[in-house]
Design a protein around this motif. Structure first.
Motif, PDB file in Angstrom:
ATOM      1  N   ASN A 174      24.743  21.087   1.134  1.00  8.48           N
ATOM      2  CA  ASN A 174      23.907  20.499   2.185  1.00  8.48           C
ATOM      3  C   ASN A 174      22.493  20.187   1.716  1.00  8.48           C
ATOM      4  N   THR A 175      21.907  21.075   0.922  1.00  2.00           N
ATOM      5  CA  THR A 175      20.540  20.862   0.441  1.00  2.00           C
ATOM      6  C   THR A 175      20.463  19.641  -0.471  1.00  2.00           C
ATOM      7  N   MET A 176      21.413  19.511  -1.361  1.00  3.10           N
ATOM      8  CA  MET A 176      21.444  18.367  -2.275  1.00  3.10           C
ATOM      9  C   MET A 176      21.622  17.061  -1.509  1.00  3.10           C
ATOM     10  N   ILE A 177      22.494  17.086  -0.499  1.00  2.00           N
ATOM     11  CA  ILE A 177      22.734  15.877   0.296  1.00  2.00           C
ATOM     12  C   ILE A 177      21.497  15.540   1.125  1.00  2.00           C
ATOM     13  N   SER A 178      20.866  16.556   1.701  1.00  6.60           N
ATOM     14  CA  SER A 178      19.682  16.311   2.532  1.00  6.60           C
ATOM     15  C   SER A 178      18.537  15.744   1.703  1.00  6.60           C
ATOM     16  N   ASP A 179      18.387  16.219   0.468  1.00 10.65           N
ATOM     17  CA  ASP A 179      17.348  15.685  -0.412  1.00 10.65           C
ATOM     18  C   ASP A 179      17.618  14.221  -0.748  1.00 10.65           C
ATOM     19  N   ALA A 180      18.886  13.908  -0.982  1.00  4.98           N
ATOM     20  CA  ALA A 180      19.251  12.532  -1.353  1.00  4.98           C
ATOM     21  C   ALA A 180      19.061  11.562  -0.194  1.00  4.98           C
ATOM     22  N   LEU A 181      19.305  12.032   1.024  1.00  2.00           N
ATOM     23  CA  LEU A 181      19.229  11.158   2.195  1.00  2.00           C
ATOM     24  C   LEU A 181      17.923  11.321   2.976  1.00  2.00           C
ATOM     25  N   CYS A 182      17.054  12.220   2.491  1.00  2.00           N
ATOM     26  CA  CYS A 182      15.745  12.439   3.105  1.00  2.00           C
ATOM     27  C   CYS A 182      15.845  12.875   4.572  1.00  2.00           C
ATOM     28  N   VAL A 183      16.759  13.793   4.827  1.00  2.00           N
ATOM     29  CA  VAL A 183      16.877  14.395   6.157  1.00  2.00           C
ATOM     30  C   VAL A 183      16.961  15.904   5.976  1.00  2.00           C
ATOM     31  N   SER A 184      16.964  16.652   7.080  1.00  2.00           N
ATOM     32  CA  SER A 184      17.001  18.107   6.981  1.00  2.00           C
ATOM     33  C   SER A 184      18.419  18.610   6.689  1.00  2.00           C
ATOM     34  N   PRO A 185      18.537  19.791   6.043  1.00  2.00           N
ATOM     35  CA  PRO A 185      19.865  20.382   5.812  1.00  2.00           C
ATOM     36  C   PRO A 185      20.621  20.610   7.116  1.00  2.00           C
ATOM     37  N   LYS A 186      19.881  20.892   8.210  1.00  2.00           N
ATOM     38  CA  LYS A 186      20.525  21.104   9.504  1.00  2.00           C
ATOM     39  C   LYS A 186      21.218  19.824   9.971  1.00  2.00           C
ATOM     40  N   THR A 187      20.581  18.694   9.725  1.00  2.00           N
ATOM     41  CA  THR A 187      21.177  17.407  10.096  1.00  2.00           C
ATOM     42  C   THR A 187      22.458  17.165   9.310  1.00  2.00           C
ATOM     43  N   ILE A 188      22.438  17.533   8.031  1.00  2.00           N
ATOM     44  CA  ILE A 188      23.629  17.369   7.195  1.00  2.00           C
ATOM     45  C   ILE A 188      24.752  18.279   7.690  1.00  2.00           C
ATOM     46  N   SER A 189      24.407  19.491   8.122  1.00  2.00           N
ATOM     47  CA  SER A 189      25.407  20.403   8.677  1.00  2.00           C
ATOM     48  C   SER A 189      26.073  19.778   9.899  1.00  2.00           C
ATOM     49  N   THR A 190      25.280  19.092  10.714  1.00  2.00           N
ATOM     50  CA  THR A 190      25.813  18.421  11.897  1.00  2.00           C
ATOM     51  C   THR A 190      26.759  17.300  11.498  1.00  2.00           C
ATOM     52  N   TYR A 191      26.352  16.505  10.497  1.00  2.00           N
ATOM     53  CA  TYR A 191      27.212  15.421  10.006  1.00  2.00           C
ATOM     54  C   TYR A 191      28.519  15.983   9.453  1.00  2.00           C
ATOM     55  N   ARG A 192      28.409  17.073   8.697  1.00  2.00           N
ATOM     56  CA  ARG A 192      29.603  17.678   8.094  1.00  2.00           C
ATOM     57  C   ARG A 192      30.574  18.152   9.181  1.00  2.00           C
TER      58      ARG A 192
END
Length: 208
Positions: A161-179
């Motif tokens: 999640n952290t790697m994806i959030s850094d790449a997409l410039c959003v928070s890790p929490k947002t990536i968790s929601t997408y996942r």
């Protein structure tokens, strides 16, 4: 309540549940008829029933249990990953459809979700439904939005999640929601299930 005409199956499930603090086996039955008799006594929150049994049969048992106790959590247990049967069972009011080759944790999850009135499908049948939901040549991943497709690609590449959030410039929490949204749309429970579905659908890291 565990309902199965095989003593060893009931014993195996009972042994699995016996080591779990929040779930208790309150009764067992070797037939649908006997199960419905025991339900009249109360004390049961969830019924785990084999679909294929002599006599009344598990499907009919679950339907009658639902009619008499609409609040009851209902789980269909089967050896078959039958998509048509799974859809029919779930449309009848049953909460969960679990194959007998499912991981123990999947069965426990199904019991907990059914107790709360929520749906659950074991990963094997969920993947089959996703792959066959519509035309045979359809891509099950088409239900995902553009951003979800981006997140999916990175998940398949093994990024956290952290790697994806850094790449997409959003928070890790947002990536968790997408996942979580991706899992829900595709009917999978884990990233391993997601990878298996991708392989079955002909998806690769390069084409995701």
């Amino acid at each position: 309540m565990i309902v199965d005409d095989h003593t060893m199956v009931r014993a195996a499930i009972g042994h699995l549940i016996g080591g779990v603090e929040d779930i208790e086996v309150v009764s067992e039955a070797d037939s649908g008829e006997r199960a419905l008799e025991k339900l009249r006594g109360g004390g049961t929150d969830v019924i785990l029933c084999d679909i294929h049994m002599p006599g009344m049969g598990g499907f009919e048992t679950l339907k009658r249990a639902h009619q008499s106790r609409p609040d009851l959590g209902l789980i269909a247990l089967t050896a078959e990953a039958d998509i048509s049967l799974a859809r029919e069972v779930l449309e009848s009011g049953v909460h969960a459809y679990v194959t007998k080759d499912a991981e123990p944790e999947e069965l426990l999850t199904a019991i907990r979700k059914a107790a709360g009135g929520k749906r659950f499908i074991s990963s094997r049948i969920a993947q089959e439904i996703a792959l066959h939901n519509g035309r045979a040549d359809e891509d099950p991943f088409e239900v995902l939005s553009g951003r979800e497709q981006q997140v999916l690609r990175m998940i398949l590449e093994g990024k956290n999640n952290t790697m994806i959030s850094d790449a997409l410039c959003v928070s890790p929490k947002t990536i968790s929601t997408y996942r979580a949204r991706i899992h829900e749309k595709l009917g999978v429970n884990t990233d391993i299930d997601l990878l298996r579905l991708a392989v079955k659908a002909g998806r690769t890291v390069l084409t995701a």
